[in-house]
Write an enzyme that holds these catalytic residues in place. Structure first.
Site, short mmCIF file in Angstrom:
data_model
loop_
_atom_site.label_atom_id
_atom_site.label_comp_id
_atom_site.label_asym_id
_atom_site.label_seq_id
_atom_site.Cartn_x
_atom_site.Cartn_y
_atom_site.Cartn_z
N SER A 37 0.85 -1.20 0.00
CA SER A 37 0.00 0.00 0.00
C SER A 37 0.89 1.24 0.00
O SER A 37 2.12 1.12 0.01
CB SER A 37 -0.93 -0.02 1.21
N LYS A 87 -1.68 5.57 -5.34
CA LYS A 87 -2.73 5.36 -6.35
C LYS A 87 -3.53 6.64 -6.57
O LYS A 87 -3.90 6.98 -7.68
CB LYS A 87 -3.71 4.31 -5.84
N TYR A 144 -4.60 8.94 13.29
CA TYR A 144 -3.50 7.96 13.29
C TYR A 144 -3.85 6.76 12.40
O TYR A 144 -2.99 6.06 11.90
CB TYR A 144 -3.20 7.46 14.71
N ASP A 177 -6.17 -8.49 -0.80
CA ASP A 177 -6.81 -8.25 0.50
C ASP A 177 -8.20 -8.91 0.47
O ASP A 177 -8.90 -8.83 -0.54
CB ASP A 177 -7.06 -6.75 0.76
N LYS A 199 13.72 -5.41 -9.12
CA LYS A 199 13.06 -6.72 -9.20
C LYS A 199 11.61 -6.59 -9.70
O LYS A 199 10.83 -5.82 -9.15
CB LYS A 199 13.06 -7.37 -7.81
N THR A 200 11.27 -7.37 -10.71
CA THR A 200 9.92 -7.27 -11.28
C THR A 200 8.99 -8.39 -10.78
O THR A 200 7.81 -8.38 -11.08
CB THR A 200 9.96 -7.34 -12.83
N CYS A 224 -10.10 26.39 12.64
CA CYS A 224 -11.12 25.63 13.38
C CYS A 224 -10.77 25.57 14.87
O CYS A 224 -10.86 26.59 15.54
CB CYS A 224 -11.35 24.27 12.76
N HIS A 252 -12.65 25.56 7.40
CA HIS A 252 -11.37 24.98 6.97
C HIS A 252 -11.05 25.46 5.55
O HIS A 252 -11.44 24.79 4.58
CB HIS A 252 -11.47 23.45 6.94
N GLU A 297 -8.44 25.23 3.99
CA GLU A 297 -7.50 24.34 3.30
C GLU A 297 -8.18 23.36 2.36
O GLU A 297 -7.55 22.82 1.46
CB GLU A 297 -6.63 23.58 4.33
#
Ligand code: GLN
Length: 537
Positions: A15, A19, A56, A150, A189-190, A383, A509, A511
């Site tokens: 992971s 992506k 977290y 998964d 390494k593939t 905030c 917010h 952002e």
């Protein structure tokens, strides 16, 4: 375009390969060719949305205009594409199951046994197509969270397999894998890629395009080998090697013609030009900046920068716009005391007090605010940061020593920050905050107005508490102005201290809507103030 095209992005090997960045970059390229693109994310966890998750666990919780708490990848989608996402752009397994179970309770399945296939997969497919069916998009890019193999991902992969069959040429699968470099052998390494593709093939999907994440650029021979072993055209093996900034990824993909390959594979004419002028301007500013602006971010999740993803990116975008390198220093609010404040804060050009929840680390925020106020350092409270700004001002300027938020002390005699009326009888925690974009009336003679150049703005919220209006007059008489008010409810959304250079807090917010080509005005103004502060030194 008559029919919506669906592109799926899956991931393999490990992971955290990015992506979301690949999906956003590809979206950017197709958008730049003149297509209307949206990107959505399907997350295989059981939570209904990430709103109840601790940072977290999953980093920042991003909020859409229409008030959905979502995965932080949606922030990347917006920052890259410069168009808002919505509720429909983020779906979790929890929500899929909830919908199916609700239907089952209503009796909609008419006595049938409810199963993963077809009921869960049908619900996944229905959700995948929601945005496509609006007729607003030529391309819907769907990122499938997690990694192939998964247990949780299986129903999604199965849904993509079915959709591929149904949609034919209107569907394309991209698989992102990792090509590690083994230092001892001095080789890349593939094999992990080959295994990952094999796993995908076992589940019925042959990827059309492979994106190989790698630290170093790969040779043609390596890409050829991967193509051969994975049944993918040679030119459809794209590499995404490490670059200093995520904003360079679209350029890497463009160099390898990824957008053209996709259009050809989907039987679309390769028309329109890839005009990335504004994007390149941004990258050029980023690369040529020599001087630095130093910002301290005071928060309790500083060991986990993903917890403040959108703030980090907004600061970076604004600094880049002003042709500065951003030197972002994370200051742990639990470790900040009156004693070390000078040492940790005096070298900063600006201080941002982070959003958050709960008591932990709150005292450090007050220390930072007092220091910033007394030393006139440009300061931005977001905030909870804004709420702390007001509490510190009440305690140390208005002389209300016990002033607090009822979130931290429900018995305080001065409830200067208090639970919003509509929050008082709530028992359900998920999705029940004040969420999404709300209008705000900005006072003309204010820093906020100077930044936005508008008296009416709209910004996104995520909170339960508010500045108690009973203290508005007292604050204003003592130099803290309420310069942004919600026109419908009277809630105070912006506070400023005009006597200081730049000392401003927002209940919202800002952002969340800052993008590469459109940095948020308050961040631009804050960074400008920080640069001015530096020049004064
Ligand atoms: N904990 C505060 C509230 O709920 C602030 C939330 C935040 O910073 N997002 O009002």
């Amino acid at each position: 375009m008559a029919e919506t095209k669906y592109i799926f992005v899956t991931g393999g090997v490990v992971s955290s390969l990015g992506k979301g960045i690949v999906a956003a970059s590809l979206g950017k390229l197709l958008q730049t060719r003149g297509y209307k693109v949206t990107i959505q994310k399907f997350d295989p966890y059981i939570n209904i949305d990430p709103g109840t998750l601790n940072p977290y666990e999953h980093g920042e919780c991003y909020v859409t205009e229409d008030g959905r708490e979502t995965d932080l990848d949606l922030g990347h989608y917006e920052r890259f594409l410069n168009i808002p996402t919505s509720k429909a752009n983020n779906i979790t397994t929890g929500r899929i199951y909830q919908n199916v179970i609700n239907k089952e309770r209503k009796g909609d399945f008419l006595g049938k046994t409810v199963q993963v296939v077809p009921h869960i997969t049908d619900e996944i497919k229905r959700n995948i197509k929601i945005l496509g069916k609006t007729g607003k998009y030529d391309f819907v890019i769907t990122e499938i969270g997690g990694t192939v193999g998964d247990i949780e991902s299986l129903p999604y992969i199965e849904s993509v397999r079915q959709l591929r069959w149904e949609l034919g040429k209107n569907c394309l699968c991209i698989h992102l894998t990792y090509v590690p470099y083994i230092a001892a052998a001095k080789e890349v390494k593939t094999k992990p890629t080959q295994h990952s593709v094999k796993l995908l093939q076992e589940q019925g999907i042959q990827p059309n395009i492979l994106v190989l994440r790698t630290e170093k650029e790969l040779s043609k021979a390596i890409c050829r080998k991967v193509a051969l072993f994975c049944n993918v055209d040679e030119d459809a093996v794209i590499q995404s090697y490490d670059v200093p900034s995520i904003y360079e990824v679209p350029m890497i993909l463009a160099e390898q013609g990824m957008d053209k390959i996709i259009l050809q594979k989907m039987d679309l004419p390769v028309t329109g030009t890839l005009d990335l002028t504004r994007w390149k301007e941004f990258l050029n500013n980023m690369k040529t900046a020599t001087e630095t602006v130093t910002i301290g971010l005071v928060g309790k999740y500083v060991e986990l920068p993903d917890a403040y993803k959108s703030i980090n990116e907004s600061l970076f975008q604004a600094a880049t716009y002003h042709r500065r390198k951003l030197d972002l220093r994370y200051i742990h609010s639990e470790k900040l005391t009156e004693k070390n404040a000078g040492e940790l804060l005096s070298g900063l050009d600006g201080i941002l007090i982070a959003p958050g929840f709960g008591q932990r680390g709150i005292e450090g925020k007050f220390v930072a605010l007092k220091y910033a106020r007394e030393h006139n350092i440009p300061t931005f409270g977001v905030c909870l940061g804004m709420q702390c700004m007001v509490i510190e001002y009440a305690r140390n300027v208005l002389g209300l020593a016990d002033a607090n938020s009822t979130e931290m002390d429900s018995h305080t005699p001065h409830k200067i920050i208090d639970l919003m009326e509509e929050q008082k009888n709530l028992t359900v925690m998920g999705g029940s905050m004040r969420l999404g974009a709300y209008e705000c009336q900005v006072t003309k003679d204010s820093k906020a107005y100077a930044a936005y150049q508008s008296e009416r703005i709209k910004e996104r919220h995520r909170h339960r508490y508010e500045l108690n209006n009973e203290y508005k007059d007292l604050l204003e008489k003592n130099g803290m102005q309420c310069t942004g008010i919600n026109p419908d409810t009277g809630l105070i959304e912006i506070v400023e201290v005009p006597a200081l250079t730049w000392y401003l807090g927002t209940q919202f917010h800002p952002e969340y809507n800052s993008t590469v080509v459109n940095p948020n005005p308050l961040f631009l103004s804050f960074i400008q103030a920080a640069i001015d502060q530096q020049n004064k030194k």
